[in-house]
Write an enzyme that holds these catalytic residues in place. Structure first.
Site, short mmCIF file in Angstrom:
data_model
loop_
_atom_site.label_atom_id
_atom_site.label_comp_id
_atom_site.label_asym_id
_atom_site.label_seq_id
_atom_site.Cartn_x
_atom_site.Cartn_y
_atom_site.Cartn_z
N GLY A 46 0.82 -1.19 0.00
CA GLY A 46 0.00 0.00 0.00
C GLY A 46 0.86 1.25 0.00
N CYS A 47 0.35 2.32 0.55
CA CYS A 47 1.07 3.59 0.58
C CYS A 47 2.39 3.43 1.32
CB CYS A 47 0.21 4.64 1.27
SG CYS A 47 1.04 6.22 1.52
N PHE A 48 3.48 3.87 0.69
CA PHE A 48 4.79 3.67 1.34
C PHE A 48 4.99 4.54 2.56
CE2 PHE A 48 6.81 6.06 -2.56
CZ PHE A 48 6.14 7.23 -2.23
N TRP A 49 4.18 5.60 2.72
CA TRP A 49 4.28 6.38 3.95
C TRP A 49 3.97 5.51 5.16
CZ3 TRP A 49 0.61 10.89 2.14
CH2 TRP A 49 1.26 11.66 1.15
N CYS A 50 2.97 4.64 5.02
CA CYS A 50 2.57 3.74 6.11
C CYS A 50 3.64 2.68 6.35
CB CYS A 50 1.25 3.06 5.79
SG CYS A 50 -0.15 4.15 5.47
#
Length: 216
Positions: A46-50
């Protein structure tokens, strides 16, 4: 039993012999560190920030770099990857000390960090760039990832079968600077509070004995 409280296969992880020298670190798009025991794991969840912020919590993880891999376009930008047309996934290169945390334990974290049964999406983040994928660096990583996925499916740990892609690691492009340490630099942003923070809270509970003291 690995870090995550889900059944994992009992096969032992073979030692990954290829260590990371300065040139290899630069080529693989990860932050340079000085440790003879360091190896790399590459996950898309998913989102790489997470993903970045979750794995930063763990003892033995030396650095996490957000970037793009698995696509066909050279040097893609975030805007280009976001169209879903470059074939890349948002991913993280995780440099870890293999004497302090194993690849099997990191895989345990991977299967807690996101829902591996969702095809090309995580929550409201939709598109092939958000696909679930493990990019292996050698046959040992490949075999362990495939064995764990098979075991989790047999045990029906999730209500649906895991669709995680297991594929060889290719070119990795480091994401723009503003994507690195995004949660740490933007803790009050709406996405951070609504999406990332709840994931971090869950991750900390599952791995409370492996969380770095500064994050407890």
């Amino acid at each position: 039993m690995a870090l995550v409280e889900i059944p994992l296969v009992s096969c032992g992880q073979q030692k990954i012999n290829k260590k990371i020298g300065k040139k290899e670190v630069e080529r693989k798009g990860v932050m340079e560190i000085d440790s003879k025991n360091c190896e790399i794991a590459t996950f898309a969840a998913g989102c790489f920030w997470c993903v970045e912020e979750q794995f930063k919590l763990l003892e033995g993880v030396e650095s996490v770099t957000s970037g793009y891999t698995g696509g066909h376009q050279k040097n893609p930008s975030y805007k280009e990857v976001s169209t879903g047309m470059t074939g890349h996934a948002e991913a993280c290169n995780i440099v870890y000390d293999a004497e302090r945390i194993s690849y099997k334990e990191l895989l345990g974290g991977f299967f807690v960090a996101h829902d591996p049964t969702q095809l090309n999406k995580q929550g409201d983040d939709i598109g092939t760039q958000y696909r679930s994928a493990i990019f292996y660096h050698d046959e040992s990583q490949k075999k362990l990832a495939e064995a764990i996925i098979a075991e989790l499916n047999i045990e029906q740990v999730y209500p649906k079968n895991i669709i995680t892609e297991v594929t060889t690691y290719g070119e990795f492009y480091k994401a723009e600077d503003y994507h690195q340490n995004y949660f740490e630099n933007n803790p009050e942003a709406a996405y951070c509070q609504r999406v990332i923070k709840p994931k971090l809270d869950k991750f900390k509970k599952v791995f409370k004995n492996k969380v770095k003291p500064k994050y407890k």
